[in-house]
Design an enzyme around this catalytic site. Structure first.
Site, PDB file in Angstrom:
ATOM      1  N   TYR A 161      42.677  37.306  34.466  1.00 18.54           N
ATOM      2  CA  TYR A 161      42.403  38.371  35.448  1.00 18.54           C
ATOM      3  C   TYR A 161      41.116  38.042  36.226  1.00 18.54           C
ATOM      4  O   TYR A 161      41.092  38.111  37.458  1.00 18.54           O
ATOM      5  CB  TYR A 161      42.282  39.732  34.742  1.00 18.54           C
ATOM      6  CG  TYR A 161      41.934  40.842  35.703  1.00 18.54           C
ATOM      7  CD1 TYR A 161      42.844  41.227  36.689  1.00 18.54           C
ATOM      8  CD2 TYR A 161      40.694  41.474  35.663  1.00 18.54           C
ATOM      9  CE1 TYR A 161      42.518  42.222  37.607  1.00 18.54           C
ATOM     10  CE2 TYR A 161      40.365  42.464  36.568  1.00 18.54           C
ATOM     11  CZ  TYR A 161      41.281  42.839  37.541  1.00 18.54           C
ATOM     12  OH  TYR A 161      40.959  43.822  38.439  1.00 18.54           O
ATOM     13  N   LYS A 165      40.557  37.329  40.309  1.00 22.14           N
ATOM     14  CA  LYS A 165      39.662  38.113  41.168  1.00 22.14           C
ATOM     15  C   LYS A 165      38.553  37.221  41.751  1.00 22.14           C
ATOM     16  O   LYS A 165      38.034  37.482  42.832  1.00 22.14           O
ATOM     17  CB  LYS A 165      39.090  39.302  40.395  1.00 22.14           C
ATOM     18  CG  LYS A 165      40.154  40.373  40.139  1.00 22.14           C
ATOM     19  CD  LYS A 165      40.695  40.936  41.455  1.00 22.14           C
ATOM     20  CE  LYS A 165      41.716  42.023  41.258  1.00 22.14           C
ATOM     21  NZ  LYS A 165      42.191  42.615  42.535  1.00 22.14           N
TER      22      LYS A 165
HETATM   23  C1  8X3 Z   1      38.572  46.198  37.237  1.00 20.36           C
HETATM   24  C2  8X3 Z   1      37.223  46.052  36.651  1.00 20.36           C
HETATM   25  O1  8X3 Z   1      35.920  45.574  34.500  1.00 20.36           O
HETATM   26  O2  8X3 Z   1      38.023  46.732  34.274  1.00 20.36           O
HETATM   27  O3  8X3 Z   1      38.837  45.245  38.203  1.00 20.36           O
HETATM   28  O4  8X3 Z   1      37.981  44.387  34.837  1.00 20.36           O
HETATM   29  S1  8X3 Z   1      37.318  45.658  35.002  1.00 20.36           S
END
Ligand code: 8X3
Length: 264
Positions: A161, A165
């Site tokens: 993830y 990002k």
């Molecule tokens: C969401 C923020 O910290 O839950 O993109 O990954 S976090």
């Protein structure tokens, strides 16, 4: 001194518009008189949202059911929108998700593919199929990519993830570089902890685990990010906010969060 950019009468496309941050952005832009194109996988949700926004704000709202992981679906929708001959001024690449918190070396490959295909490849398809049309049809085009604090610093169980990002950050930079000779503005907004369906999706429906993420803190709400999007969009057109990190007051970095009652 430049004038604040007027949004009334602009047209914006929002992906992942059926809930959470995407839905709040739709509500906020609608209230500013922006005509909308809502894209999401859940038809009933975007249709209901579109009907209520059209009634409340007397704007035009079109809906397209699509999974941005599928290039052909994105291409087909782009064709229809381009054929409609109306301008497209704003693209909000909001659709994205996290799946699982496995260690990388033990990770679920289907989860990886879902994240990479949506957060990276889907965003790329949207960029490729819509940005040329925005450049041609709009005087002041703007792309807003919804990144994450997860793209700044990796955290345990979040490697893929976080990687997606982080890619959103570089893709935003790359687009800004490749269009520097055009009026396009590109912003990567990086929210921290926002309470939406995000954690329920990450934990595959386990509500208790999801609730724990926001336990004993006041997280951000989707509206906080929608307000940030509106702020970025309404800056005078010579001003380009390239990235903006927004966290709740109890959060200091991707991994440091103060919970009520906890000793620091
Ligand atoms: C969401 C923020 O910290 O839950 O993109 O990954 S976090």
């Amino acid at each position: 001194m430049g004038k604040t950019r007027e949004l009334t009468g602009c047209r914006a496309l929002i992906t992942g518009a059926s809930a959470g941050i995407g839905e709040s952005i739709a509500q906020t832009l609608a209230a500013s008189g922006v005509n909308l194109i809502l894209m999401a996988r859940r038809e009933d949700k975007i249709k209901t949202l579109a009907a209520s926004l059209m009634k409340k704000y007397s704007i035009n709202v079109d809906t397209y059911v699509a999974d941005i992981r599928h290039k052909d679906e994105v291409e087909g929708i782009a064709k229809q929108i381009i054929d409609s001959k109306q301008s497209l001024d704003i693209l909000v690449n909001n659709a994205g998700l996290a799946r699982g918190t496995d260690k990388l070396q033990e990770g679920n490959i289907d989860d990886w593919e879902q994240m990479i295909d949506t957060n990276v490849k889907g965003l790329l398809y949207m960029t490729r199929y819509f940005v040329p049309f925005m450049l041609q049809s709009s005087s002041y085009p703007q792309v807003i990519n919804i990144g994450s604090t997860a793209g700044i610093q990796a955290y345990p169980g979040g490697a893929v993830y976080c990687g997606t990002k982080s890619a959103v950050g570089f893709l935003s930079d790359g687009l800004r570089i490749d269009t520097v000779d055009t009026p396009l503005r590109v912003c990567n907004i990086r929210p921290g902890l926002v309470e939406t369906e995000f954690s329920v999706v990450r934990f595959k429906g386990d509500k208790d685990k999801a609730d724990n993420v926001y336990k004993d803190i006041e997280p951000l709400y989707a509206q906080d990010i929608a307000d940030t999007v509106e702020f970025v969009l309404t800056r005078p057109t010579h001003v380009q906010i390239t990235e903006l990190t927004v966290m709740p007051n109890c959060q200091a970095s991707g991994t440091i969060v103060h919970r009520k009652g906890a000793k620091q």
